[in-house]
Write a protein that holds these residues in place. Structure first.
Motif, short mmCIF file in Angstrom:
data_model
loop_
_atom_site.label_atom_id
_atom_site.label_comp_id
_atom_site.label_asym_id
_atom_site.label_seq_id
_atom_site.Cartn_x
_atom_site.Cartn_y
_atom_site.Cartn_z
N MET A 1 0.84 -1.20 0.00
CA MET A 1 0.00 0.00 0.00
C MET A 1 0.88 1.25 0.00
N GLN A 2 0.46 2.29 -0.73
CA GLN A 2 1.28 3.50 -0.81
C GLN A 2 1.19 4.28 0.50
N ALA A 3 2.23 5.11 0.69
CA ALA A 3 2.20 5.97 1.89
C ALA A 3 1.05 6.96 1.73
N THR A 4 0.15 7.00 2.70
CA THR A 4 -1.04 7.82 2.55
C THR A 4 -0.73 9.30 2.72
N VAL A 5 0.30 9.60 3.52
CA VAL A 5 0.57 10.99 3.86
C VAL A 5 0.88 11.82 2.61
N SER A 6 1.60 11.22 1.67
CA SER A 6 2.00 11.98 0.50
C SER A 6 0.83 12.24 -0.45
N LEU A 7 -0.19 11.43 -0.35
CA LEU A 7 -1.30 11.56 -1.30
C LEU A 7 -2.33 12.59 -0.91
N PHE A 8 -2.52 12.79 0.39
CA PHE A 8 -3.61 13.66 0.84
C PHE A 8 -3.12 14.64 1.89
N PRO A 9 -3.66 15.82 1.89
CA PRO A 9 -3.21 16.79 2.87
C PRO A 9 -3.58 16.35 4.29
N ALA A 10 -2.73 16.70 5.24
CA ALA A 10 -2.99 16.28 6.61
C ALA A 10 -4.20 16.99 7.20
N ASP A 11 -4.63 18.07 6.57
CA ASP A 11 -5.74 18.81 7.15
C ASP A 11 -7.08 18.46 6.46
N ASP B 1 3.11 7.66 13.57
CA ASP B 1 3.74 6.34 13.42
C ASP B 1 2.96 5.23 14.14
N ARG B 2 1.95 5.61 14.90
CA ARG B 2 1.12 4.56 15.53
C ARG B 2 -0.12 4.25 14.69
N ILE B 3 -0.27 4.96 13.60
CA ILE B 3 -1.44 4.70 12.74
C ILE B 3 -0.99 3.79 11.59
N ILE B 4 -1.49 2.59 11.64
CA ILE B 4 -1.06 1.59 10.66
C ILE B 4 -2.15 1.42 9.61
N THR B 5 -1.76 1.44 8.35
CA THR B 5 -2.77 1.21 7.30
C THR B 5 -2.40 -0.05 6.54
N MET B 6 -3.43 -0.74 6.08
CA MET B 6 -3.19 -2.01 5.37
C MET B 6 -4.44 -2.37 4.58
N ASN B 7 -4.40 -3.53 3.93
CA ASN B 7 -5.60 -3.90 3.19
C ASN B 7 -6.71 -4.33 4.13
N THR B 8 -7.93 -4.21 3.66
CA THR B 8 -9.09 -4.39 4.53
C THR B 8 -9.11 -5.78 5.18
N ASP C 1 -1.85 1.69 21.61
CA ASP C 1 -0.61 1.11 21.05
C ASP C 1 -0.57 1.36 19.55
N ARG C 2 -1.73 1.21 18.94
CA ARG C 2 -1.83 1.47 17.49
C ARG C 2 -3.27 1.72 17.11
N ILE C 3 -3.41 2.42 15.98
CA ILE C 3 -4.71 2.57 15.33
C ILE C 3 -4.56 1.82 14.01
N LEU C 4 -5.49 0.94 13.76
CA LEU C 4 -5.40 0.12 12.55
C LEU C 4 -6.50 0.54 11.59
N ILE C 5 -6.09 0.85 10.36
CA ILE C 5 -7.10 1.22 9.36
C ILE C 5 -6.83 0.40 8.10
N GLY C 6 -7.85 -0.36 7.72
CA GLY C 6 -7.74 -1.13 6.48
C GLY C 6 -8.68 -0.54 5.46
N GLY C 7 -8.23 -0.49 4.22
CA GLY C 7 -9.10 0.08 3.18
C GLY C 7 -8.79 -0.48 1.82
N GLU C 8 -9.59 -0.03 0.88
CA GLU C 8 -9.45 -0.51 -0.49
C GLU C 8 -8.16 0.06 -1.09
N ASP C 9 -7.45 -0.76 -1.85
CA ASP C 9 -6.20 -0.31 -2.47
C ASP C 9 -6.52 0.40 -3.78
N SER C 10 -7.01 1.63 -3.67
CA SER C 10 -7.39 2.42 -4.85
C SER C 10 -7.30 3.89 -4.42
#
Ligand code: NAI
Ligand code: UGA
Length: 512
Positions: free
Chosen positions: A1-11, A216-223, A186-195
């Motif tokens: 999965m791509q790094a989400t930070v670079s794709l969307f503004p933090a605000d 760095d505690r927010i982990i993203t991955m596939n659903t 410890d972490r926040i886990l978010i899974g989503g569609e790879d699109s």
């Protein structure tokens, strides 16, 4: 999965968050979001008007340290509780589904699979009434691929202008420490569609959490990984408890002390010290349910050996509860019929009023079946909850009515009891005046410490016979046999029996 930070503004601008399901998860989670995001309007909705009434009152339906203060601060400002499902759906940009997913009690998968009817009905309601695009967040614990079912329902029923993204964002809070866990997870886990739409949705939800949780505690991955990770995390935690509880039986049989073994084992940094507290057995609404769900998934995938592995975690837990309950009867000279026994603690753990799957229910039911009279005390569990739980599990409301007294004071519960049975590790049990309690009990007076929280040496000095999990306590009867023969009022002809190790076999009653 791509790094989400670079794709969307933090605000990314989320202004309205909604949550369907105002239970142990939905209520505290939204309260913390409201606290940390004062510019977001957070609405928590439930179909149960009583529950919503309680959320809007001074006596919240959920007891959690720190929760009252947050609700008092935010309620009516940017935190709202309502029964209006339609408005909640229509007004929210991000919509959490936080409804119950209990074990199925009927049909295919009965006793194993998760019942997803509440999740499905929410998905259908969203599809029916939503206006505009929504991010639908699966907060409930669900089987792998549930997000797909939600997405399919939304897609099949949506009005043509609406777009939905479904995310998996499982919750890892533990009851009793929910606020602490939500504030500092410890972490926040978010899974989503790879699109691109999936990444955008992930980033939007991340932007809410990033207000108080380091990136760095927010982990993203596939659903699917996200959904499975939740079940596996609970299975691993429960597995540790069953492992140490299995060891506790070995300790009792050998003279080793499970506390010492846990200390030695937990010092290994690869193992770690947490979740190695042997007990009367784990309870709570989720461990058993989620493992059974995992077992069902494995069976459905034709992986019987894997299913069997996880099922053993639940079997050992059942064994542990049963072992403890039987030991109480054995030690009390193989009969508890007509004897008063104080059940100290009814919640499944301390700092919660939740009794779901509490070991206390099982132990109480066993003792009732043996004819005991129970005096139950718990600082946070209401009397009618105790009655409901025992009625449900025994199926004999008459017995519960005649043989169970719920006390509002621990000393009252203990008065005249042959034994104190510690089922919940409430701190208050450590500071009771046990000399005073001892004086009011028939002798020999027993303590069964199912949580290993009391000072056993002190108790034996007072004169108690002490039994606990995973450790043999040197009891009064072993050092001063006179203490039990001189005891007042047991009426059971106890003289001569030193401890439950010396008692007759589990199935034979003592001949009086
Ligand atoms: N209790 C816990 O500590 C944790 C629970 N979970 C998971 O979170 C989910 C929720 O658990 P709890 O909050 O404990 O459940 P709960 O039973 O306390 O609350 C669920 C609420 O959803 C409401 N509800 C059900 N269907 C609805 C509908 N169609 N519309 C509106 N409201 C509806 C119910 O009335 C109930 O108040 C479960 O999947 C559970 O496995 C996850 C982590 C921790
Ligand atoms: O999915 C869920 O519902 C939650 O389930 C558990 O949280 P919870 O059940 O609230 O409480 P725990 O602290 O995990 O305790 C569960 C049971 O295990 C028992 N326990 C716990 C730890 C231990 O060492 N020994 C032990 O017997 C507790 O007394 C309790 O009966 C997990 O810890 C959470 O991460 C998860 O989010």
């Amino acid at each position: 999965m791509q790094a989400t930070v670079s794709l969307f503004p933090a605000d990314a601008m989320v202004t309205r968050v909604g949550c369907i399901g105002a239970g142990y998860v939905g209520g505290p989670t939204c309260a913390v979001i409201a606290l940390k995001c004062p510019d977001i309007r957070v609405t928590v909705c439930d179909m149960n008007p009583t529950r919503i009434g309680q959320w809007n009152s001074d006596k919240l339906p959920v007891f959690e340290p720190g929760l009252d203060e947050i609700v008092q601060k935010c309620r009516g400002v940017n935190l709202f509780f309502t029964t209006d499902v339609v408005a909640t759906i229509q007004e929210s940009e991000v919509l959490f589904i936080s409804v119950n997913t209990p074990t199925k009690t009927y049909g295919h998968g009965k006793g194993r699979a998760a019942n997803l009817k509440y999740v499905e009905s929410v998905a259908r309601e969203i599809a029916k009434v939503a206006r505009g695009n929504k991010i639908v967040v699966e907060k409930s614990t669900v089987p792998v691929k549930s997000a797909q079912s939600i997405a399919d329902i939304l897609k099949a029923n949506r009005n043509s202008q609406n777009k939905f993204q479904v995310l998996s964002n499982p919750e890892f809070l533990a009851e009793g420490t929910a606020i602490e866990d939500l504030l500092n997870p410890d972490r926040i886990l978010i899974g989503g569609e790879d699109s691109p739409d999936g990444w955008k949705a992930i980033e939007t939800l991340s932007s809410v959490y990033k207000r108080w949780i380091p990136a760095d505690r927010i982990i993203t991955m596939n659903t699917w990984s996200s959904e499975l990770s939740k079940l596996v995390a609970n299975a691993f935690l429960a597995q540790r408890i069953s492992a140490i509880n299995a060891v506790s039986a070995v300790c009792e049989a050998t003279g080793a002390d499970v506390g010492q073994v846990a200390l030695a084992v937990g010092k290994d940094s690869r193992i770690g010290p947490r979740f190695l507290q042997a007990s009367v057995g784990f309870g709570g609404s989720c461990f058993q349910k989620d493992i059974l769900n995992l077992v069902y998934i494995c069976e459905s995938l034709n992986l019987p050996e894997v299913a069997e592995f996880w099922l053993n975690v639940v079997s050992i837990n059942d064994y542990q509860k049963q072992r403890f309950a039987k030991r109480i009867v054995n030690c009390l000279f193989n009969t508890v019929s007509g004897k008063r026994i104080a059940i100290m603690g009814f919640a499944f753990k301390k700092n919660t009023g939740d009794t779901r799957e509490s070991a206390a229910i099982y132990v109480s039911a066993h003792l009732l079946e043996e004819g005991a009279r129970l005096a139950v005390y718990d600082p946070k569990v209401e009397a009618d909850q105790v009655t409901r739980d025992l009625n449900n599990v025994t199926g004999t409301p008459d017995v519960v009515r005649d043989q169970v007294e719920v006390c509002s004071d621990p000393y009252e519960a203990a008065r005249g009891a042959h034994a104190l049975v510690i089922c919940t590790e409430w701190d208050v049990f450590q500071t009771l005046d046990y000399a005073r309690i001892f004086a009011g009990m028939p002798k020999p007076a027993y303590v069964f410490d199912g949580r290993k929280i009391l000072d056993h040496e002190k108790l034996t000095k007072i004169g108690f016979e002490v039994e606990t999990i995973g450790k043999r306590v040197r009891n009064v009867s072993q050092s001063h046999p006179a203490a039990i023969t001189n005891g007042a009022g047991s009426g059971d002809g106890a003289a001569g029996l030193n401890s439950c190790e010396d008692a007759t076999g589990p199935d034979s009653e003592m001949t009086l």
